[in-house]
Design a protein around this motif. Sequence first.
Motif, short mmCIF file in Angstrom:
data_model
loop_
_atom_site.label_atom_id
_atom_site.label_comp_id
_atom_site.label_asym_id
_atom_site.label_seq_id
_atom_site.Cartn_x
_atom_site.Cartn_y
_atom_site.Cartn_z
N PHE A 33 1.00 -1.28 0.01
CA PHE A 33 0.00 -0.16 -0.03
C PHE A 33 0.99 1.12 0.08
CE2 PHE A 33 0.46 -1.03 4.41
CZ PHE A 33 0.77 0.37 5.25
N ASP A 34 0.37 2.42 -0.46
CA ASP A 34 1.11 3.77 -0.66
C ASP A 34 0.33 4.56 0.34
OD1 ASP A 34 3.00 2.47 -2.56
OD2 ASP A 34 1.69 2.83 -4.08
N LEU A 35 1.06 5.44 0.92
CA LEU A 35 0.75 6.66 1.70
C LEU A 35 1.27 7.98 1.22
CD1 LEU A 35 0.88 5.06 5.50
CD2 LEU A 35 -1.22 5.57 4.07
N MET A 36 0.77 8.96 1.38
CA MET A 36 1.12 10.31 1.20
C MET A 36 0.97 11.44 2.31
SD MET A 36 0.72 13.02 -1.74
CE MET A 36 1.13 11.51 -3.17
N SER A 37 2.04 11.93 2.87
CA SER A 37 1.77 12.89 4.21
C SER A 37 0.77 13.91 3.49
CB SER A 37 3.17 13.58 4.47
OG SER A 37 3.74 14.27 3.39
N PRO A 38 0.18 14.49 4.66
CA PRO A 38 -0.86 15.61 4.29
C PRO A 38 -0.58 16.73 3.44
CG PRO A 38 -1.06 14.95 6.77
CD PRO A 38 0.29 14.12 6.13
N ASP A 39 0.81 17.27 3.51
CA ASP A 39 1.38 18.23 2.71
C ASP A 39 1.96 17.59 1.19
OD1 ASP A 39 3.75 16.90 3.61
OD2 ASP A 39 4.64 18.80 4.42
N GLY A 40 1.82 16.36 1.19
CA GLY A 40 2.20 15.85 -0.34
C GLY A 40 3.94 15.46 -0.23
N ARG A 41 4.58 16.07 0.67
CA ARG A 41 6.01 16.13 0.65
C ARG A 41 6.68 14.83 0.87
NH1 ARG A 41 10.10 16.94 4.19
NH2 ARG A 41 8.72 16.83 5.91
N ILE A 42 5.83 13.70 1.60
CA ILE A 42 6.66 12.43 2.02
C ILE A 42 5.65 11.57 1.46
CG2 ILE A 42 6.97 10.92 3.80
CD1 ILE A 42 7.26 13.36 5.76
N ARG A 43 6.38 10.35 0.57
CA ARG A 43 5.45 9.46 0.07
C ARG A 43 6.31 8.04 0.36
NH1 ARG A 43 5.68 12.09 -5.96
NH2 ARG A 43 4.17 13.96 -5.26
N LEU A 44 5.25 7.03 0.95
CA LEU A 44 5.62 5.91 1.34
C LEU A 44 5.25 4.72 0.56
CD1 LEU A 44 4.80 6.38 5.37
CD2 LEU A 44 6.83 6.99 4.17
N HIS A 45 6.12 3.70 0.32
CA HIS A 45 5.80 2.49 -0.33
C HIS A 45 5.82 1.42 0.91
CE1 HIS A 45 4.80 -0.23 -3.36
NE2 HIS A 45 5.97 -0.95 -2.83
N CYS A 46 4.81 0.87 1.17
CA CYS A 46 4.50 0.06 2.39
C CYS A 46 4.80 -1.47 1.80
CB CYS A 46 3.56 0.35 3.03
SG CYS A 46 3.69 1.82 3.68
N GLU A 47 5.41 -2.48 2.38
CA GLU A 47 5.23 -3.89 2.16
C GLU A 47 5.01 -4.54 3.45
OE1 GLU A 47 7.33 -4.76 -1.82
OE2 GLU A 47 8.61 -3.84 -0.56
N SER A 48 4.89 -5.65 3.57
CA SER A 48 4.67 -6.46 4.84
C SER A 48 5.81 -6.48 5.49
CB SER A 48 4.16 -7.75 4.57
OG SER A 48 5.21 -8.80 3.85
N ASP A 49 7.17 -6.41 5.12
CA ASP A 49 8.37 -6.29 5.71
C ASP A 49 9.06 -5.05 5.88
OD1 ASP A 49 9.03 -6.11 3.18
OD2 ASP A 49 10.57 -7.45 2.75
N GLY A 50 8.49 -3.96 5.47
CA GLY A 50 8.89 -2.73 5.60
C GLY A 50 8.33 -1.56 4.92
N ILE A 51 9.01 -0.09 5.00
CA ILE A 51 8.52 1.09 4.43
C ILE A 51 9.87 1.79 3.63
CG2 ILE A 51 7.45 3.37 4.69
CD1 ILE A 51 6.29 2.11 7.13
N THR A 52 9.48 2.00 2.36
CA THR A 52 10.45 2.78 1.81
C THR A 52 9.77 4.35 1.52
OG1 THR A 52 11.09 1.02 0.04
CG2 THR A 52 11.70 3.36 -0.51
N ILE A 53 10.64 5.10 2.09
CA ILE A 53 10.38 6.47 2.17
C ILE A 53 10.99 7.52 1.14
CG2 ILE A 53 10.51 8.51 4.14
CD1 ILE A 53 10.70 6.01 6.07
N ASP A 54 10.30 8.08 0.51
CA ASP A 54 10.94 9.13 -0.37
C ASP A 54 10.60 10.71 0.07
OD1 ASP A 54 12.09 7.79 -2.49
OD2 ASP A 54 10.10 6.78 -2.78
N VAL A 55 11.28 11.61 0.35
CA VAL A 55 10.98 12.97 0.64
C VAL A 55 11.00 13.60 -0.54
CG1 VAL A 55 11.43 14.75 2.40
CG2 VAL A 55 11.37 12.23 3.15
N TYR A 56 10.10 14.69 -0.67
CA TYR A 56 10.46 15.73 -1.86
C TYR A 56 10.41 17.00 -1.21
CZ TYR A 56 9.10 11.44 -4.62
OH TYR A 56 9.00 10.11 -5.16
N ASP A 57 11.34 17.92 -1.85
CA ASP A 57 11.53 19.22 -1.40
C ASP A 57 10.18 19.95 -1.83
OD1 ASP A 57 14.01 19.18 -0.58
OD2 ASP A 57 14.81 19.48 -2.54
N SER A 58 9.71 21.00 -0.84
CA SER A 58 8.48 21.57 -1.39
C SER A 58 8.62 22.61 -2.52
CB SER A 58 7.96 22.40 -0.06
OG SER A 58 8.94 23.28 0.26
#
Length: 104
Positions: free
Chosen positions: A78-103
């Motif tokens: 599953f994927d998640l995005m922070s309320p401001d859209g700056r942080i995007r997460l790709h989630c799998e059963s064994d962990g989370i890959t985090i990408d942070v984008y400059d505003s």
Amino acid sequence: MSTYIPIGGLIAGGFDSTGSYLLTISHSGRGVFSTRTWERLARDHQLAYPENNIGIGIGPIDAQAIAIKEMDYTTETFDLMSPDGRIRLHCESDGITIDVYDSQ
């Protein structure tokens, strides 16, 4: 640049309303991470599965109702995005890959 947080048995996650904290829910309990440092700030081993897409916070977001997204068991992700859209997460059963984008 991506960051990875290993979390075994991850089933759901969500940001608090400010985007400062990430609540994770797994088959072995809940965790809360700072979205500034990705340090785990709280851990509760008691099972507390989400109900109606709501998880209950611990630590710095104690007792807050957090809107969460649950694992899609067809894709095992599953994927998640922070309320401001700056942080995007790709989630799998064994962990989370985090990408942070400059505003900018």
